[in-house]
Design a protein around this motif. Structure first.
Motif, PDB file in Angstrom:
ATOM      1  N   PRO A   9       0.845  -1.197   0.000  1.00  0.00           N
ATOM      2  CA  PRO A   9       0.000   0.000   0.000  1.00  0.00           C
ATOM      3  C   PRO A   9       0.883   1.250   0.000  1.00  0.00           C
ATOM      4  CG  PRO A   9      -0.110  -1.147   2.131  1.00  0.00           C
ATOM      5  CD  PRO A   9       0.599  -2.050   1.182  1.00  0.00           C
ATOM      6  N   LYS A  13       0.966   2.197  -7.109  1.00  0.00           N
ATOM      7  CA  LYS A  13       0.309   1.394  -8.147  1.00  0.00           C
ATOM      8  C   LYS A  13      -0.769   2.201  -8.870  1.00  0.00           C
ATOM      9  CE  LYS A  13      -1.107  -1.912  -5.340  1.00  0.00           C
ATOM     10  NZ  LYS A  13      -0.588  -1.536  -4.021  1.00  0.00           N
ATOM     11  N   THR A  31      -9.427  -3.310  -7.429  1.00  0.00           N
ATOM     12  CA  THR A  31     -10.400  -3.895  -6.498  1.00  0.00           C
ATOM     13  C   THR A  31     -10.669  -2.933  -5.343  1.00  0.00           C
ATOM     14  OG1 THR A  31      -8.531  -5.219  -5.691  1.00  0.00           O
ATOM     15  CG2 THR A  31     -10.212  -6.366  -6.961  1.00  0.00           C
ATOM     16  N   GLY A  32      -9.643  -2.167  -4.920  1.00  0.00           N
ATOM     17  CA  GLY A  32      -9.857  -1.186  -3.849  1.00  0.00           C
ATOM     18  C   GLY A  32     -10.914  -0.161  -4.257  1.00  0.00           C
ATOM     19  N   LEU A  35     -14.339  -1.817  -4.485  1.00  0.00           N
ATOM     20  CA  LEU A  35     -14.906  -2.089  -3.150  1.00  0.00           C
ATOM     21  C   LEU A  35     -15.361  -0.792  -2.487  1.00  0.00           C
ATOM     22  CD1 LEU A  35     -12.347  -4.786  -1.935  1.00  0.00           C
ATOM     23  CD2 LEU A  35     -14.793  -5.154  -2.303  1.00  0.00           C
ATOM     24  N   ARG A  36     -14.556   0.285  -2.639  1.00  0.00           N
ATOM     25  CA  ARG A  36     -14.976   1.575  -2.041  1.00  0.00           C
ATOM     26  C   ARG A  36     -16.286   2.050  -2.674  1.00  0.00           C
ATOM     27  NH1 ARG A  36      -9.432   2.080  -1.287  1.00  0.00           N
ATOM     28  NH2 ARG A  36      -9.052   2.718  -3.431  1.00  0.00           N
ATOM     29  N   MET A  53     -12.392  -3.494   5.563  1.00  0.00           N
ATOM     30  CA  MET A  53     -11.568  -2.510   4.839  1.00  0.00           C
ATOM     31  C   MET A  53     -11.121  -1.394   5.763  1.00  0.00           C
ATOM     32  SD  MET A  53     -13.508  -2.066   1.245  1.00  0.00           S
ATOM     33  CE  MET A  53     -12.321  -0.942   0.508  1.00  0.00           C
ATOM     34  N   GLY A  57      -7.844  -4.815   7.088  1.00  0.00           N
ATOM     35  CA  GLY A  57      -7.758  -6.247   6.755  1.00  0.00           C
ATOM     36  C   GLY A  57      -8.131  -6.492   5.299  1.00  0.00           C
ATOM     37  N   VAL A  59     -10.525  -8.229   2.392  1.00  0.00           N
ATOM     38  CA  VAL A  59     -11.864  -8.731   2.090  1.00  0.00           C
ATOM     39  C   VAL A  59     -11.703 -10.185   1.605  1.00  0.00           C
ATOM     40  CG1 VAL A  59     -13.818  -8.348   0.514  1.00  0.00           C
ATOM     41  CG2 VAL A  59     -12.631  -6.403   1.543  1.00  0.00           C
ATOM     42  N   GLY A  85      -4.176  -4.023  -7.257  1.00  0.00           N
ATOM     43  CA  GLY A  85      -4.720  -4.454  -5.966  1.00  0.00           C
ATOM     44  C   GLY A  85      -5.281  -5.870  -6.007  1.00  0.00           C
ATOM     45  N   ARG A  88      -4.220 -10.354  -4.439  1.00  0.00           N
ATOM     46  CA  ARG A  88      -3.595  -9.938  -3.184  1.00  0.00           C
ATOM     47  C   ARG A  88      -3.318 -11.141  -2.277  1.00  0.00           C
ATOM     48  NH1 ARG A  88      -5.285  -4.606  -2.745  1.00  0.00           N
ATOM     49  NH2 ARG A  88      -4.585  -3.412  -0.943  1.00  0.00           N
ATOM     50  N   GLN A  92      -6.080 -15.913  -4.705  1.00  0.00           N
ATOM     51  CA  GLN A  92      -6.603 -15.022  -5.765  1.00  0.00           C
ATOM     52  C   GLN A  92      -5.790 -15.180  -7.047  1.00  0.00           C
ATOM     53  OE1 GLN A  92      -6.986 -10.936  -4.364  1.00  0.00           O
ATOM     54  NE2 GLN A  92      -8.035 -11.603  -2.500  1.00  0.00           N
ATOM     55  N   ARG A 139      -9.480   8.646   2.895  1.00  0.00           N
ATOM     56  CA  ARG A 139      -9.893   7.242   3.001  1.00  0.00           C
ATOM     57  C   ARG A 139      -9.943   6.803   4.450  1.00  0.00           C
ATOM     58  NH1 ARG A 139      -6.434   3.715  -1.200  1.00  0.00           N
ATOM     59  NH2 ARG A 139      -6.567   2.295   0.578  1.00  0.00           N
ATOM     60  N   ARG A 150      -2.638  -2.928   7.261  1.00  0.00           N
ATOM     61  CA  ARG A 150      -2.517  -3.149   5.816  1.00  0.00           C
ATOM     62  C   ARG A 150      -1.126  -3.677   5.468  1.00  0.00           C
ATOM     63  NH1 ARG A 150      -4.381   2.634   4.164  1.00  0.00           N
ATOM     64  NH2 ARG A 150      -3.713   2.163   2.050  1.00  0.00           N
TER      65      ARG A 150
HETATM   66  P1  ADP Z   1      -3.888   0.133  -0.905  1.00  0.00           P
HETATM   67  O1  ADP Z   1      -3.766   1.589  -1.197  1.00  0.00           O
HETATM   68  O2  ADP Z   1      -3.670  -0.215   0.530  1.00  0.00           O
HETATM   69  O3  ADP Z   1      -3.110  -0.730  -1.845  1.00  0.00           O
HETATM   70  P2  ADP Z   1      -6.495  -0.545  -2.096  1.00  0.00           P
HETATM   71  O4  ADP Z   1      -7.193   0.680  -2.480  1.00  0.00           O
HETATM   72  O5  ADP Z   1      -5.951  -1.423  -3.179  1.00  0.00           O
HETATM   73  O6  ADP Z   1      -5.394  -0.232  -1.004  1.00  0.00           O
HETATM   74  O7  ADP Z   1      -7.462  -1.471  -1.178  1.00  0.00           O
HETATM   75  C1  ADP Z   1      -8.058  -0.955  -0.012  1.00  0.00           C
HETATM   76  C2  ADP Z   1      -8.655  -2.102   0.814  1.00  0.00           C
HETATM   77  O8  ADP Z   1      -9.601  -2.821   0.009  1.00  0.00           O
HETATM   78  C3  ADP Z   1      -7.668  -3.177   1.266  1.00  0.00           C
HETATM   79  O9  ADP Z   1      -6.990  -2.820   2.454  1.00  0.00           O
HETATM   80  C4  ADP Z   1      -8.606  -4.371   1.460  1.00  0.00           C
HETATM   81  O10 ADP Z   1      -9.372  -4.271   2.633  1.00  0.00           O
HETATM   82  C5  ADP Z   1      -9.569  -4.213   0.304  1.00  0.00           C
HETATM   83  N1  ADP Z   1      -9.083  -4.940  -0.915  1.00  0.00           N
HETATM   84  C6  ADP Z   1      -8.726  -4.371  -2.093  1.00  0.00           C
HETATM   85  N2  ADP Z   1      -8.352  -5.308  -2.973  1.00  0.00           N
HETATM   86  C7  ADP Z   1      -8.451  -6.507  -2.324  1.00  0.00           C
HETATM   87  C8  ADP Z   1      -8.192  -7.857  -2.676  1.00  0.00           C
HETATM   88  N3  ADP Z   1      -7.740  -8.187  -3.899  1.00  0.00           N
HETATM   89  N4  ADP Z   1      -8.414  -8.814  -1.737  1.00  0.00           N
HETATM   90  C9  ADP Z   1      -8.869  -8.517  -0.523  1.00  0.00           C
HETATM   91  N5  ADP Z   1      -9.141  -7.267  -0.110  1.00  0.00           N
HETATM   92  C10 ADP Z   1      -8.933  -6.260  -1.001  1.00  0.00           C
END
Ligand code: ADP
Length: 193
Positions: A9, A13, A31-32, A35-36, A53, A57, A59, A85, A88, A92, A139, A150
């Motif tokens: 993190p 990226k 994916t981040g 998910l957001r 999140m 942790g 997901v 992302g 991870r 996966q 965030r 993280r």
């Molecule tokens: P970072 O800036 O920490 O790389 P991201 O924006 O990629 O964060 O992801 C934020 C959060 O979303 C992660 O801390 C996790 O909770 C969740 N997340 C994102 N991608 C994944 C994934 N491939 N598997 C599991 N959780 C994920």
């Protein structure tokens, strides 16, 4: 062009993915971000993902693999994509292999941004400060406690993904401590070579 960007993190990226989107005309599948968006929209996936999140942790593999499988079916991803992302966890990465194999596709590059862990917290703090200054919303996981978690998740669950690709000889490593432009040049060069 089908790419995977790996790195802890705060490694940059997202910044590099944005540039690759422009250069190659393919979408960034983060994916981040997805998910957001799900959390914001209050979808069932978002409701399930929110707490984990925010704490820093991961997901569940099942949820993110489902999200990516659906997203890869969208028309704009037909000619390629940049995965940011994901994967991870090794599970996966294995699910991605199966997905690609079914479609008869192969990854063109797996690029890891190597960054000194001590620099990461400072980068996250800077990102949070810049977001605030621009009137944006920081965030929920850009705070020291969640960030520490993280990093632990990265070390324990995501670093093995690099080893997974390295053992197959498909991993390219780039120095993520260089300037943004230099990192972009280094990525272009490993992808060309
Ligand atoms: P970072 O800036 O920490 O790389 P991201 O924006 O990629 O964060 O992801 C934020 C959060 O979303 C992660 O801390 C996790 O909770 C969740 N997340 C994102 N991608 C994944 C994934 N491939 N598997 C599991 N959780 C994920």
């Amino acid at each position: 062009m089908k790419l995977v960007l790996l790195g802890p993190p705060g490694a940059g990226k997202g910044t590099q993915a944005e540039r690759l989107v422009k250069k190659h005309g393919i979408p960034q599948l983060s994916t981040g971000d997805m998910l957001r968006a799900a959390v914001k929209a209050g979808t069932p996936v978002g409701l399930q993902a929110k707490a984990v999140m925010e704490s820093g942790g991961l997901v569940s593999d099942e949820i993110v693999v489902g999200i990516i499988a659906d997203r890869m079916e969208e028309p704009d991803a037909v000619n390629g994509f940049i995965l940011d992302g994901f994967p991870r966890t090794v599970a996966q990465a294995q699910a991605l292999d199966v997905m690609l194999e079914k479609k008869g596709l192969k990854l063109d590059g797996i690029v890891e941004l190597k960054v000194d862990e001590n620099a990461l917290m400072a980068r996250i703090e800077k990102r949070a400060a810049e977001t605030l200054a621009a009137g944006g919303v920081v965030r929920a996981d850009d705070n020291p406690d969640a960030f520490k978690k993280r990093l632990v998740a990265y070390r324990e669950q995501t670093a093995p993904v690099s080893a997974y690709y390295a053992s197959r000889g498909t991993l390219k490593t780039v120095d993520g401590m260089a300037s943004i432009d230099d990192v972009t040049r280094a990525i272009d060069s490993v992808l060309a070579g």
